[in-house]
Design a protein around this motif. Structure first.
Motif: not given
Length: 342
Positions: A176-178, A304-307, A328-329
């Motif tokens: 979902e986040l990607v 940056r958080f998701l990475t 990230a969410k």
């Protein structure tokens, strides 16, 4: 290492007579080792520089020395505690394996969050005034402290690379986040267009509320601090970081998903301050770009958080495995709220 064995050399470089008993640990900063030094004449901040975070400290000292030489910072309506120059003419002093610097201490109140819109206005006003104070400087002489720090296109490409090499299964909440953040490529395209249209200015680049010192009655800003990230940037960067950190109802570590939204009163105060201060100086295109800034700075932080989560949590400190995913969410929900109002 609190033996203060560096003091004799430090005293020689600054014509001081400090003793170890005058030097006390100060603050809760996570980057530099910081001390408060009470001298009979004045109180100072002494810092041992963290070379693991800022790998080229000479770039920071270069920028600070330019500001000391050419900026009319004494005309600012607040203090601007740049490091003091040593007897060699430098703001950074090498002693054995370490770098040290000394700055004037400014007494006052540091806020960790903004409760009232008027404090949001005062904060934004101070950071906007700082940008304008550098208006007559030769911006090309200043160097980029952290290359690509706020480059949305670079951070997007780093996210795509992390997706390709992910250490976590891309499914469920991760998917979902990607999907959300990769679908924000249109913000990257808008960023690229604005870079071609807008002037570079001297910006703070870390406009969090705790990088200001307020008066005891909270009626004015006494100082802008944490000056390591001052470098060429865009007006929307400084405005956008204020939006992300001041106008959000919850901090970036919050997992109270239903309580994350943009505080419209604080947002309006931030915007009003930048337009009030920037009138006649900021271009019309810069004023128009402010709304983009809030979305851009929230998006780049989400990237940056998701990475980092996909890379195995190697950059940001975390207290539990999914914290960067949850951060990230958090930024995704804030970005969605920003997209609804601007």
């Amino acid at each position: 290492m609190d033996s203060f064995s560096f003091l004799p050399e430090l005293n020689g470089l600054y014509n001081l007579n400090w003793e170890g008993k005058q030097v006390k640990p100060f603050g809760s900063g996570h980057i530099h080792q910081t001390y408060k030094v009470i001298d009979p004449q004045q109180t100072y901040i002494l810092q041992r520089f963290n070379k693991s975070v800022f790998k080229n400290p000479e770039i920071i000292s270069h920028n600070h020395e330019l500001l000391i030489k050419y900026m009319d910072y004494l005309s600012l309506p607040f203090e601007f505690p740049l490091p003091i120059v040593n007897i060699l003419g430098f703001t950074l002093s090498a002693i054995k394996e370490d770098f040290f610097r000394i700055s004037p201490f400014v007494d006052g109140v540091c806020l960790e969050e903004v409760v009232e819109p008027k404090h949001a206005y005062l904060a934004a006003k101070a950071f906007a005034e700082l940008i304008i104070s550098g208006n007559n400087l030769e911006i090309d002489e200043f160097k980029e402290v952290i290359p690509g720090f706020l480059d949305l296109e670079l951070r997007f490409n780093q996210l795509l690379e992390a997706i390709e090499q992910s250490k976590a299964p891309i499914e469920g909440e991760v998917m979902e986040l990607v999907d959300f953040f990769t679908s924000r490529k249109f913000l990257v395209e808008e960023y690229k267009v604005l870079k071609e249209k807008l002037p570079l200015r001297l910006t703070h680049n870390d406009t969090k509320i705790n990088n200001l010192i307020f008066s005891e009655d909270l009626e004015s800003v006494k100082a802008v601090i944490d000056l390591d990230t001052i470098m060429p940037g865009y007006v929307f960067n400084d405005f956008g970081d204020l939006v992300r950190t001041v106008a959000c109802s919850q901090g970036e570590n919050s997992i109270n998903w239903d309580e994350i939204y943009v505080d419209k009163a604080k947002y309006a105060s931030l915007h009003q301050a930048f337009t009030d201060v920037g009138k006649g100086v900021f271009t019309n295109e810069e004023i128009k770009s402010l709304h983009f800034g809030g979305k851009m700075m929230t998006c780049i932080t989400g990237f940056r958080f998701l990475t980092d989560f996909l890379n195995g949590n190697v950059y940001y400190q975390t207290k539990y495995e999914k914290q960067n995913l949850h951060r990230a969410k958090n930024q995704m929900i804030l970005l969605q709220s920003l997209e609804r109002i601007s």
